[in-house]
Design a protein around this motif. Sequence first.
Motif, PDB file in Angstrom:
ATOM      1  N   ALA A   1       0.863  -1.181   0.000  1.00  0.00           N
ATOM      2  CA  ALA A   1       0.000   0.000   0.000  1.00  0.00           C
ATOM      3  C   ALA A   1       0.904   1.238   0.000  1.00  0.00           C
ATOM      4  O   ALA A   1       2.050   1.150  -0.452  1.00  0.00           O
ATOM      5  N   THR A   2       0.424   2.358   0.494  1.00  0.00           N
ATOM      6  CA  THR A   2       1.289   3.546   0.613  1.00  0.00           C
ATOM      7  C   THR A   2       1.113   4.137   2.007  1.00  0.00           C
ATOM      8  O   THR A   2       0.328   3.623   2.813  1.00  0.00           O
ATOM      9  N   GLY A   3       1.816   5.229   2.245  1.00  0.00           N
ATOM     10  CA  GLY A   3       1.761   5.864   3.567  1.00  0.00           C
ATOM     11  C   GLY A   3       0.344   6.181   4.009  1.00  0.00           C
ATOM     12  O   GLY A   3      -0.003   6.035   5.190  1.00  0.00           O
ATOM     13  N   THR A   4      -0.495   6.610   3.078  1.00  0.00           N
ATOM     14  CA  THR A   4      -1.876   6.967   3.406  1.00  0.00           C
ATOM     15  C   THR A   4      -2.591   5.772   4.052  1.00  0.00           C
ATOM     16  O   THR A   4      -3.337   5.939   5.030  1.00  0.00           O
ATOM     17  N   ALA A   5      -2.362   4.582   3.523  1.00  0.00           N
ATOM     18  CA  ALA A   5      -2.969   3.385   4.114  1.00  0.00           C
ATOM     19  C   ALA A   5      -2.432   3.178   5.520  1.00  0.00           C
ATOM     20  O   ALA A   5      -3.147   2.690   6.400  1.00  0.00           O
ATOM     21  N   GLY A   6      -1.187   3.547   5.737  1.00  0.00           N
ATOM     22  CA  GLY A   6      -0.594   3.426   7.073  1.00  0.00           C
ATOM     23  C   GLY A   6      -1.377   4.232   8.101  1.00  0.00           C
ATOM     24  O   GLY A   6      -1.613   3.776   9.227  1.00  0.00           O
ATOM     25  N   TRP A   7      -1.784   5.450   7.714  1.00  0.00           N
ATOM     26  CA  TRP A   7      -2.642   6.246   8.617  1.00  0.00           C
ATOM     27  C   TRP A   7      -3.889   5.446   8.976  1.00  0.00           C
ATOM     28  O   TRP A   7      -4.325   5.420  10.115  1.00  0.00           O
ATOM     29  N   GLU A   8      -4.489   4.838   7.930  1.00  0.00           N
ATOM     30  CA  GLU A   8      -5.768   4.145   8.125  1.00  0.00           C
ATOM     31  C   GLU A   8      -5.589   2.886   8.976  1.00  0.00           C
ATOM     32  O   GLU A   8      -6.451   2.553   9.791  1.00  0.00           O
TER      33      GLU A   8
ATOM     34  N   GLN B   1      -0.220  20.198   4.537  1.00  0.00           N
ATOM     35  CA  GLN B   1      -1.150  19.409   3.739  1.00  0.00           C
ATOM     36  C   GLN B   1      -1.301  17.975   4.251  1.00  0.00           C
ATOM     37  O   GLN B   1      -2.378  17.394   4.185  1.00  0.00           O
ATOM     38  N   PHE B   2      -0.214  17.391   4.773  1.00  0.00           N
ATOM     39  CA  PHE B   2      -0.325  15.981   5.158  1.00  0.00           C
ATOM     40  C   PHE B   2      -1.057  15.825   6.486  1.00  0.00           C
ATOM     41  O   PHE B   2      -1.857  14.895   6.651  1.00  0.00           O
ATOM     42  N   GLY B   3      -0.838  16.763   7.406  1.00  0.00           N
ATOM     43  CA  GLY B   3      -1.647  16.771   8.625  1.00  0.00           C
ATOM     44  C   GLY B   3      -3.106  17.014   8.274  1.00  0.00           C
ATOM     45  O   GLY B   3      -4.020  16.406   8.849  1.00  0.00           O
TER      46      GLY B   3
ATOM     47  N   HIS C   1       5.467  14.042  12.033  1.00  0.00           N
ATOM     48  CA  HIS C   1       6.853  14.303  12.432  1.00  0.00           C
ATOM     49  C   HIS C   1       7.495  15.294  11.475  1.00  0.00           C
ATOM     50  O   HIS C   1       8.052  16.304  11.891  1.00  0.00           O
ATOM     51  N   ASN C   2       7.436  14.953  10.181  1.00  0.00           N
ATOM     52  CA  ASN C   2       8.045  15.838   9.181  1.00  0.00           C
ATOM     53  C   ASN C   2       6.952  16.212   8.176  1.00  0.00           C
ATOM     54  O   ASN C   2       6.530  15.368   7.387  1.00  0.00           O
ATOM     55  N   GLU C   3       6.494  17.444   8.257  1.00  0.00           N
ATOM     56  CA  GLU C   3       5.429  17.920   7.352  1.00  0.00           C
ATOM     57  C   GLU C   3       6.088  18.277   6.019  1.00  0.00           C
ATOM     58  O   GLU C   3       6.738  19.320   5.883  1.00  0.00           O
ATOM     59  N   THR C   4       5.922  17.383   5.064  1.00  0.00           N
ATOM     60  CA  THR C   4       6.642  17.488   3.789  1.00  0.00           C
ATOM     61  C   THR C   4       6.197  18.705   2.978  1.00  0.00           C
ATOM     62  O   THR C   4       6.947  19.202   2.142  1.00  0.00           O
ATOM     63  N   SER C   5       4.982  19.182   3.209  1.00  0.00           N
ATOM     64  CA  SER C   5       4.493  20.303   2.393  1.00  0.00           C
ATOM     65  C   SER C   5       5.099  21.633   2.799  1.00  0.00           C
ATOM     66  O   SER C   5       5.153  22.562   1.989  1.00  0.00           O
TER      67      SER C   5
ATOM     68  N   VAL D   1       2.537   8.560  15.005  1.00  0.00           N
ATOM     69  CA  VAL D   1       3.434   9.497  14.333  1.00  0.00           C
ATOM     70  C   VAL D   1       3.523   9.175  12.849  1.00  0.00           C
ATOM     71  O   VAL D   1       3.848   8.049  12.459  1.00  0.00           O
ATOM     72  N   ASP D   2       3.241  10.192  12.033  1.00  0.00           N
ATOM     73  CA  ASP D   2       3.468  10.101  10.593  1.00  0.00           C
ATOM     74  C   ASP D   2       4.954  10.379  10.363  1.00  0.00           C
ATOM     75  O   ASP D   2       5.406  11.514  10.486  1.00  0.00           O
ATOM     76  N   GLY D   3       5.670   9.304  10.060  1.00  0.00           N
ATOM     77  CA  GLY D   3       7.108   9.448   9.791  1.00  0.00           C
ATOM     78  C   GLY D   3       7.413   9.153   8.333  1.00  0.00           C
ATOM     79  O   GLY D   3       8.504   8.691   8.004  1.00  0.00           O
TER      80      GLY D   3
ATOM     81  N   SER E   1       7.535   3.495   1.403  1.00  0.00           N
ATOM     82  CA  SER E   1       8.769   2.997   0.796  1.00  0.00           C
ATOM     83  C   SER E   1       9.539   4.043  -0.003  1.00  0.00           C
ATOM     84  O   SER E   1      10.745   3.923  -0.192  1.00  0.00           O
ATOM     85  N   GLN E   2       8.843   5.096  -0.475  1.00  0.00           N
ATOM     86  CA  GLN E   2       9.418   5.937  -1.536  1.00  0.00           C
ATOM     87  C   GLN E   2      10.190   7.154  -1.059  1.00  0.00           C
ATOM     88  O   GLN E   2      10.447   8.056  -1.833  1.00  0.00           O
ATOM     89  N   LYS E   3      10.577   7.165   0.233  1.00  0.00           N
ATOM     90  CA  LYS E   3      11.303   8.348   0.736  1.00  0.00           C
ATOM     91  C   LYS E   3      12.648   7.888   1.287  1.00  0.00           C
ATOM     92  O   LYS E   3      13.524   7.534   0.530  1.00  0.00           O
ATOM     93  N   GLY E   4      12.765   7.829   2.621  1.00  0.00           N
ATOM     94  CA  GLY E   4      14.050   7.446   3.193  1.00  0.00           C
ATOM     95  C   GLY E   4      14.469   6.026   2.862  1.00  0.00           C
ATOM     96  O   GLY E   4      15.655   5.694   2.871  1.00  0.00           O
TER      97      GLY E   4
HETATM   98  C1  PLP Z   1       4.379  13.406   5.599  1.00  0.00           C
HETATM   99  C2  PLP Z   1       3.615  12.591   4.640  1.00  0.00           C
HETATM  100  N1  PLP Z   1       2.593  11.838   5.084  1.00  0.00           N
HETATM  101  C3  PLP Z   1       1.861  11.069   4.276  1.00  0.00           C
HETATM  102  C4  PLP Z   1       2.118  11.030   2.928  1.00  0.00           C
HETATM  103  C5  PLP Z   1       1.255  10.190   2.049  1.00  0.00           C
HETATM  104  O1  PLP Z   1       1.989   9.092   1.632  1.00  0.00           O
HETATM  105  P1  PLP Z   1       1.593   8.281   0.300  1.00  0.00           P
HETATM  106  O2  PLP Z   1       1.606   9.271  -0.806  1.00  0.00           O
HETATM  107  O3  PLP Z   1       2.689   7.257   0.230  1.00  0.00           O
HETATM  108  O4  PLP Z   1       0.275   7.685   0.540  1.00  0.00           O
HETATM  109  C6  PLP Z   1       3.172  11.770   2.405  1.00  0.00           C
HETATM  110  C7  PLP Z   1       3.463  11.741   0.961  1.00  0.00           C
HETATM  111  O5  PLP Z   1       4.226  12.505   0.441  1.00  0.00           O
HETATM  112  C8  PLP Z   1       3.939  12.565   3.278  1.00  0.00           C
HETATM  113  O6  PLP Z   1       4.956  13.294   2.835  1.00  0.00           O
END
Ligand code: PLP
Length: 388
Positions: free
Chosen positions: A62-69, A89-91, A140-144, A169-171, A194-197
């Motif tokens: 899945a992706t990070g978003t699924a991790g939240w869920e 944006q991610f928060g 943790h790290n707000e990418t936006s 924690v969203d890492g 998977s697609q970051k660190g």
């Molecule tokens: C801090 C943060 N949380 C959540 C997400 C969402 O992750 P994904 O796009 O893998 O679902 C991202 C994606 O860039 C992100 O940077």
Amino acid sequence: MAGRNHLYVPGPTNVPNEIMRAMNVDMEDHRSPIFPNLLKPVLEDLKKVFRTETGQTFYFPATGTAGWEVALTNTLSPGDKVLIYRFGQFGHLWADMARRLGLDVIKVETPWGEGIPVDDLKQRLTADNGHEIKAVLATHNETSTGVTSDIAGVRKAMDAASHPALLYVDGVSSIASLEFRMDDWGVDGAISGSQKGFMLPAGAAILAFSQKALSRMEDAKFPRCFLDLRDQINANKDGYTPYTPSTPMLHGLRKSLELLLDEGLENVYARHHRLGEGTRKAIAAWGLGLCAKPGFESDTVSAVVVPEGKDAREVINTAYNRYNISLGGGLTEVAGKVFRIGHMGWMNDVSMLGAIAGVEMALLDNGYDIQAGSGVGAALEYYRSTAE
Ligand SMILES: Cc1ncc(COP(=O)(O)O)c(C=O)c1O
């Protein structure tokens, strides 16, 4: 255009050749007797990256978003109160997911550019003497916005309030790049992708949960199926997965863990700090500022604010069309106001200097009042003077 497209977005990050090669394998039987030899050590070594000895790690296709869920639905119930600070944006998206699932979200608007205000958190949790808040959701790290929050400080605030809420924690853009200490910081759920660190293609949610969080699974009332942790736990104990995994991705993750652990996590954190610091020197030399307020600057991504009257999208377009480099755009509230330089993953001083040179050319082309060579010069002096 000849040559590589240089990827300086804050995820997906560049995939090292060694990982590419490790993923280039024939398809395998994920029910074979030897499949556990692949999965079990991966789940075990992930604990080293999350820095947990007592927690349990998980791999979801899945992706990070699924991790939240996964975190929300496996341990909470509809109507439960959760607290989140919204400063990017991610928060925003995580809070929105919690609301759409049916949680009672206390969303605290926080200026974009700042991180979690730990004193405010302590006050809110102290005031919640009935312990109605069941979880604190922390980005943790707000990418936006290029903002890093102090998760050790969040834990301190929770302890000072003697509050039993779970800490999630969203890492996604910090784990495997920035210092992250699940056990020391009392994190109950750590969410990454998977697609970051981890320097892999997108497509895996990489998670860890504390025993405290896992003990809530049976009482959690949210319906869940594909994302049910209990199915993972059942299958993982024998080294298998509840459904067909991407075996090339698992081989890639095996190699990613090897690279991270061989480099040493402290060195990984230090490298990201240098990458970020050199980028910040360049930004200052251009006379531009960060979206992040002092003390919140991220070592994995810099969101650069453009002056009034300029549109950051033009810099991004020029960088891509003329110089073949990809930069990150501003999202929603900061669209057009910032461009983002990713300094995350498989990067070194020279790759960063390439990014900085590309940005500098795009700024000059768009009529920014900067000196050619100023940013590159500032960054290279910093990198030279701090190189081992
Ligand atoms: C801090 C943060 N949380 C959540 C997400 C969402 O992750 P994904 O796009 O893998 O679902 C991202 C994606 O860039 C992100 O940077």
